[in-house]
Write an enzyme that holds these catalytic residues in place. Structure first.
Site, short mmCIF file in Angstrom:
data_model
loop_
_atom_site.label_atom_id
_atom_site.label_comp_id
_atom_site.label_asym_id
_atom_site.label_seq_id
_atom_site.Cartn_x
_atom_site.Cartn_y
_atom_site.Cartn_z
N HIS A 187 -2.98 -4.68 -9.07
CA HIS A 187 -1.68 -4.00 -9.14
C HIS A 187 -0.68 -4.81 -9.94
O HIS A 187 -0.89 -6.00 -10.23
CB HIS A 187 -1.13 -3.72 -7.73
CG HIS A 187 -0.64 -4.94 -7.01
ND1 HIS A 187 0.45 -4.93 -6.16
CD2 HIS A 187 -1.09 -6.24 -7.00
CE1 HIS A 187 0.65 -6.13 -5.67
NE2 HIS A 187 -0.26 -6.94 -6.14
N HIS A 194 5.14 2.12 -3.98
CA HIS A 194 4.25 1.18 -4.66
C HIS A 194 2.82 1.69 -4.60
O HIS A 194 2.44 2.43 -3.69
CB HIS A 194 4.33 -0.21 -4.01
CG HIS A 194 3.65 -1.28 -4.82
ND1 HIS A 194 4.17 -1.76 -6.00
CD2 HIS A 194 2.47 -1.95 -4.63
CE1 HIS A 194 3.36 -2.68 -6.50
NE2 HIS A 194 2.33 -2.80 -5.70
N CYS A 250 4.02 -0.63 -11.51
CA CYS A 250 2.85 -0.35 -10.66
C CYS A 250 2.18 0.97 -11.00
O CYS A 250 0.95 1.04 -11.17
CB CYS A 250 3.23 -0.42 -9.18
SG CYS A 250 4.37 0.86 -8.62
#
Length: 355
Positions: free
Chosen positions: A329, A317, A269
């Site tokens: 993402h 994240h 990520c």
């Protein structure tokens, strides 16, 4: 006699039964520990929603460990670069000290040739006034040069000692970061393996149902986020740099998530977001936690495309806002870089790399 005989026989029979039953109890096998089959059976008893939540938790833990791994790697690279710089400084310092010592030796040899007198002393001792003044000036200049050289030599030696200590300290930091990386790698692999094992124990129709549950959970969370009015005032355009970062990130769609990866074939990520902003000539920290810690924060209602949305309480994240309530993402292992609703996960906050 018959009664006595019957009683004796009865006692004998009871004793015999006792002897027979005692060894059987002593040698009875213990209750076996549940093996893989039993574990799978227990997993099967869980509802599909419970399995989904457990898998999601495992991948989140893996994501947090990935952030720790990436940070340790980034710090190790930084320390390696610092060691390279210090190594050159140490070499330059040694060369400078050698040069200063050579100059000091040359002065000492010249003084020896002059009978132990410094430069200009012979002129001072002469009877000629002009030579005397010239000798005084020459001796003063020589003395100042010698003093300056000794001061420079001392400073160079101190600098060399400092560089050496710093290099040693950086080596220790590298070793510490290597230990952190090893621990994080072990944790990542363990969490991912556990999640994959859970999923592999499901039948094909259950795996399809699990995927459907994931989609439904994401859709429900996104709908709740949108209904809260979160997008009411979000209508800003991306900055020029934000457009470049966004173009890079969306061009990576379809590439697989791989923990620790930062392209070009795969990403995690924060690998995706850091490389996207690097493409926009705006370097940012490598990990989502450092992005949250170091980058300027903006209110959600001021968010614009290109900004980074940080998720979960531990900032484990990150996704890039593309507008319209969506992000691009790299979700998790087993998934590809994709578009998703910005409200499908718990939002911690928003940061802007080019503020």
């Amino acid at each position: 006699m018959n009664r006595r005989h019957c009683a004796t026989a009865a006692i004998t029979l009871v004793c015999a039964l006792s002897l027979l039953t005692a060894p059987v109890q002593a040698m009875a096998a213990p209750v076996p520990e549940p093996g893989p089959a039993a574990t799978a059976s227990a997993a099967a008893k869980k509802s599909l929603e419970e399995v989904r939540e457990e898998i999601d938790t495992l991948y989140r833990k893996a994501g947090a460990a990935t952030d720790a791994y990436n940070l340790a790697e980034e710090q190790a690279e930084k320390q390696s670069g610092e060691i390279a710089r210090l190594t050159k400084a140490i070499a330059d310092g040694r060369a400078k000290i050698a040069e200063l010592k050579d100059r000091a030796g040359a002065q000492a040899r010249e003084q020896y040739r002059n009978g132990g007198l410094p430069r200009g002393a012979h002129l001072v001792l002469s009877g000629d006034p002009d030579l005397f003044l010239a000798g005084v000036n020459q001796a003063r200049t020589s003395q100042q040069a010698t003093k300056g050289m000794l001061t420079e030599l001392k400073q160079s030696q101190e600098d060399l000692e400092t560089y050496t200590k710093d290099a040693s300290l950086n080596w220790k930091k590298i070793e510490t970061n290597r230990v952190k990386q090893a621990k994080a790698r072990k944790s990542i692999n363990a969490q991912i393996a556990a999640a994959e094992k859970l999923e592999s124990q499901l039948a094909k129709e259950e795996q399809a149902g699990l995927l459907e549950l994931e989609r439904n959970a994401a859709s429900t969370a996104q709908a709740a986020w949108l209904s809260s009015g979160a997008l009411k005032d979000i209508n800003r355009e991306a900055s020029p740099a934000g457009k470049q970062a966004l173009a890079f990130a969306t061009a990576q769609m379809g590439k697989p998530y791989v923990w620790g990866a930062e392209g070009p074939g795969s990403y995690d990520c924060s690998g995706l977001t850091s490389q996207a902003w690097a493409a926009a000539k705006q370097p940012i920290p490598r990990t989502s936690q450092e992005q949250w810690r170091q980058l300027p924060r903006v209110p959600l209602q001021d968010m614009r495309p290109g900004d980074l949305i940080i998720y979960h309480g531990d900032a484990s994240h990150v996704g890039m806002y593309v507008g319209g309530g969506s992000i691009v993402h790299a979700p998790r292992p087993g998934r590809d870089v994709t578009l998703a609703g910005a409200g499908t996960m718990q939002i911690l906050g928003v940061v802007r790399p080019d503020k």
